[in-house]
Design a protein around this motif. Structure first.
Motif, PDB file in Angstrom:
ATOM      1  N   ARG A 198      -6.461-118.774 -19.488  1.00 27.46           N
ATOM      2  CA  ARG A 198      -6.560-117.580 -18.651  1.00 27.46           C
ATOM      3  C   ARG A 198      -8.008-117.120 -18.542  1.00 27.46           C
ATOM      4  N   TRP A 199      -8.747-117.154 -19.671  1.00 28.01           N
ATOM      5  CA  TRP A 199     -10.158-116.752 -19.663  1.00 28.01           C
ATOM      6  C   TRP A 199     -10.969-117.677 -18.769  1.00 28.01           C
ATOM      7  N   THR A 200     -10.706-118.975 -18.883  1.00 23.27           N
ATOM      8  CA  THR A 200     -11.437-119.955 -18.066  1.00 23.27           C
ATOM      9  C   THR A 200     -11.168-119.740 -16.589  1.00 23.27           C
ATOM     10  N   LYS A 201      -9.917-119.446 -16.241  1.00 27.77           N
ATOM     11  CA  LYS A 201      -9.577-119.213 -14.831  1.00 27.77           C
ATOM     12  C   LYS A 201     -10.290-117.976 -14.306  1.00 27.77           C
ATOM     13  N   ARG A 202     -10.297-116.896 -15.083  1.00 24.18           N
ATOM     14  CA  ARG A 202     -10.976-115.674 -14.634  1.00 24.18           C
ATOM     15  C   ARG A 202     -12.477-115.906 -14.482  1.00 24.18           C
ATOM     16  N   LEU A 203     -13.054-116.688 -15.408  1.00 28.48           N
ATOM     17  CA  LEU A 203     -14.480-116.999 -15.305  1.00 28.48           C
ATOM     18  C   LEU A 203     -14.776-117.785 -14.033  1.00 28.48           C
ATOM     19  N   LYS A 204     -13.968-118.808 -13.754  1.00 26.03           N
ATOM     20  CA  LYS A 204     -14.182-119.610 -12.551  1.00 26.03           C
ATOM     21  C   LYS A 204     -13.977-118.779 -11.288  1.00 26.03           C
ATOM     22  N   ASP A 205     -13.007-117.871 -11.305  1.00 26.94           N
ATOM     23  CA  ASP A 205     -12.796-116.993 -10.151  1.00 26.94           C
ATOM     24  C   ASP A 205     -14.012-116.099  -9.917  1.00 26.94           C
ATOM     25  N   PHE A 206     -14.580-115.583 -11.001  1.00 25.14           N
ATOM     26  CA  PHE A 206     -15.773-114.737 -10.903  1.00 25.14           C
ATOM     27  C   PHE A 206     -16.943-115.532 -10.347  1.00 25.14           C
ATOM     28  N   GLN A 207     -17.172-116.730 -10.880  1.00 28.07           N
ATOM     29  CA  GLN A 207     -18.273-117.570 -10.412  1.00 28.07           C
ATOM     30  C   GLN A 207     -18.099-117.935  -8.938  1.00 28.07           C
TER      31      GLN A 207
ATOM     32  N   VAL B   6     -33.338-113.537  -7.783  1.00 31.33           N
ATOM     33  CA  VAL B   6     -33.051-114.386  -8.950  1.00 31.33           C
ATOM     34  C   VAL B   6     -31.807-113.815  -9.615  1.00 31.33           C
ATOM     35  N   ILE B   7     -30.697-114.549  -9.542  1.00 26.65           N
ATOM     36  CA  ILE B   7     -29.385-113.979  -9.869  1.00 26.65           C
ATOM     37  C   ILE B   7     -28.796-114.644 -11.104  1.00 26.65           C
ATOM     38  N   MET B   8     -28.441-113.808 -12.066  1.00 26.82           N
ATOM     39  CA  MET B   8     -27.831-114.265 -13.311  1.00 26.82           C
ATOM     40  C   MET B   8     -26.404-113.720 -13.399  1.00 26.82           C
ATOM     41  N   GLU B   9     -25.442-114.597 -13.629  1.00 28.10           N
ATOM     42  CA  GLU B   9     -24.054-114.187 -13.823  1.00 28.10           C
ATOM     43  C   GLU B   9     -23.797-113.941 -15.315  1.00 28.10           C
ATOM     44  N   ILE B  10     -23.095-112.848 -15.608  1.00 31.52           N
ATOM     45  CA  ILE B  10     -22.679-112.584 -16.984  1.00 31.52           C
ATOM     46  C   ILE B  10     -21.210-112.193 -16.966  1.00 31.52           C
ATOM     47  N   TYR B  11     -20.419-112.890 -17.769  1.00 30.69           N
ATOM     48  CA  TYR B  11     -18.989-112.635 -17.783  1.00 30.69           C
ATOM     49  C   TYR B  11     -18.574-112.051 -19.129  1.00 30.69           C
ATOM     50  N   TYR B  12     -18.282-110.751 -19.147  1.00 32.09           N
ATOM     51  CA  TYR B  12     -17.709-110.073 -20.303  1.00 32.09           C
ATOM     52  C   TYR B  12     -16.593-109.174 -19.815  1.00 32.09           C
TER      53      TYR B  12
ATOM     54  N   VAL C 298     -25.318-109.877 -12.465  1.00 31.55           N
ATOM     55  CA  VAL C 298     -24.016-109.614 -11.839  1.00 31.55           C
ATOM     56  C   VAL C 298     -22.897-109.734 -12.881  1.00 31.55           C
ATOM     57  N   PHE C 299     -22.012-108.744 -12.880  1.00 30.97           N
ATOM     58  CA  PHE C 299     -20.852-108.718 -13.768  1.00 30.97           C
ATOM     59  C   PHE C 299     -19.560-108.728 -12.939  1.00 30.97           C
ATOM     60  N   PRO C 300     -18.448-109.104 -13.558  1.00 32.21           N
ATOM     61  CA  PRO C 300     -17.148-108.975 -12.873  1.00 32.21           C
ATOM     62  C   PRO C 300     -16.846-107.513 -12.557  1.00 32.21           C
ATOM     63  N   ASP C 301     -15.997-107.308 -11.567  1.00 30.42           N
ATOM     64  CA  ASP C 301     -15.675-105.938 -11.145  1.00 30.42           C
ATOM     65  C   ASP C 301     -14.931-105.145 -12.215  1.00 30.42           C
ATOM     66  N   ASP C 302     -14.169-105.832 -13.069  1.00 33.99           N
ATOM     67  CA  ASP C 302     -13.378-105.097 -14.062  1.00 33.99           C
ATOM     68  C   ASP C 302     -14.144-104.824 -15.348  1.00 33.99           C
ATOM     69  N   THR C 303     -15.426-105.182 -15.401  1.00 39.25           N
ATOM     70  CA  THR C 303     -16.263-104.840 -16.554  1.00 39.25           C
ATOM     71  C   THR C 303     -16.862-103.455 -16.339  1.00 39.25           C
ATOM     72  N   GLU C 304     -16.706-102.578 -17.316  1.00 39.98           N
ATOM     73  CA  GLU C 304     -17.288-101.233 -17.216  1.00 39.98           C
ATOM     74  C   GLU C 304     -18.750-101.301 -17.662  1.00 39.98           C
TER      75      GLU C 304
END
Length: 220
Positions: free
Chosen positions: A52-61, A99-105, A159-165
């Motif tokens: 599930r975590w991997t899927k959410r990460l790939k969706d974000f990317q 210059v764009i960095m993705e961060i997934y938390y 850039v962070f996912p939308d559901d990260t506060e």
């Protein structure tokens, strides 16, 4: 412990009389089987959570990539591989070099400009992570040297996912993926001449080709 094993042994219905030693052995076997089953269950839960975590990460990317590809930018978008570790995308346009960095938390992220670490607070854990602002600023300096351009035209974006506060106070853009397009499309103080954009684009493409060649030579 011995009394407990004998108690478990007494719970096992058998059509014949067993000695206390046999009961204890059977009880141990039951415990081992139970632990093996529990271990399998835990592994299954972990595998499900990781999937599930991997899927959410790939969706974000994928959402970040689609956002950048969908912009009507007066320039070019370059995805991984990049010549800069931890940088996922570079957009070269007349507004500047993004210059764009993705961060997934998940959870809540607390941080600022100068702190060595940021704090990630989720339901089940609290984690300290390296300050990405310090990291991306170093990457921007390196890219300015590679492109042989004025560092002021490079624009770092995290850039962070939308559901990260986000509880962040910084002097650079730290935003949700849903706000990325509006940020890039907003007015900026610089207007880079087209010929400079073309020169930087060629230089960056050459750098990226070098990365691809190295990856191909090492079998990645």
């Amino acid at each position: 412990m011995q009394d407990f094993l004998l108690y478990l042994g007494n719970l096992i219905p058998m059509p014949f009389v067993m000695t206390e030693k046999t009961k204890a052995i059977l009880a141990i076997v039951m415990i081992v089987i139970g632990l093996l089953c529990l271990n399998s269950i835990i592994k299954g839960i972990n595998k499900c959570c990781h999937s599930r975590w991997t899927k959410r990460l790939k969706d974000f990317q994928a959402k970040v990539r689609q956002t950048l590809d969908g912009l009507d930018a007066d320039g070019s978008v370059h995805h991984e591989p990049t010549p800069l570790g931890h940088v996922d995308h570079v957009m070269i346009s007349r507004k500047g070099v993004f210059v764009i960095m993705e961060i997934y938390y998940s959870g809540t992220v607390h941080g600022g400009n100068q702190a060595d670490y940021w704090e990630v607070v989720d339901k089940h854990y609290v984690e300290s992570v390296d300050n990405p602002v310090l990291l991306i600023k170093e990457k921007v300096k390196g890219l300015a040297q590679m492109l042989q351009c004025n560092p002021d035209v490079l624009i770092p974006v995290i850039v962070f996912p939308d559901d990260t506060e986000l509880r962040i106070s910084t002097d650079i853009a730290v935003l949700h993926v849903s706000a990325l397009a509006a940020y890039i499309q907003a007015p900026f103080p610089y207007v880079i001449p087209e010929e400079d954009v073309e020169i930087m684009t060629r230089r960056y493409a050459a750098l990226q080709d070098g990365v691809r060649n190295r990856l191909n030579s090492t079998g990645h």
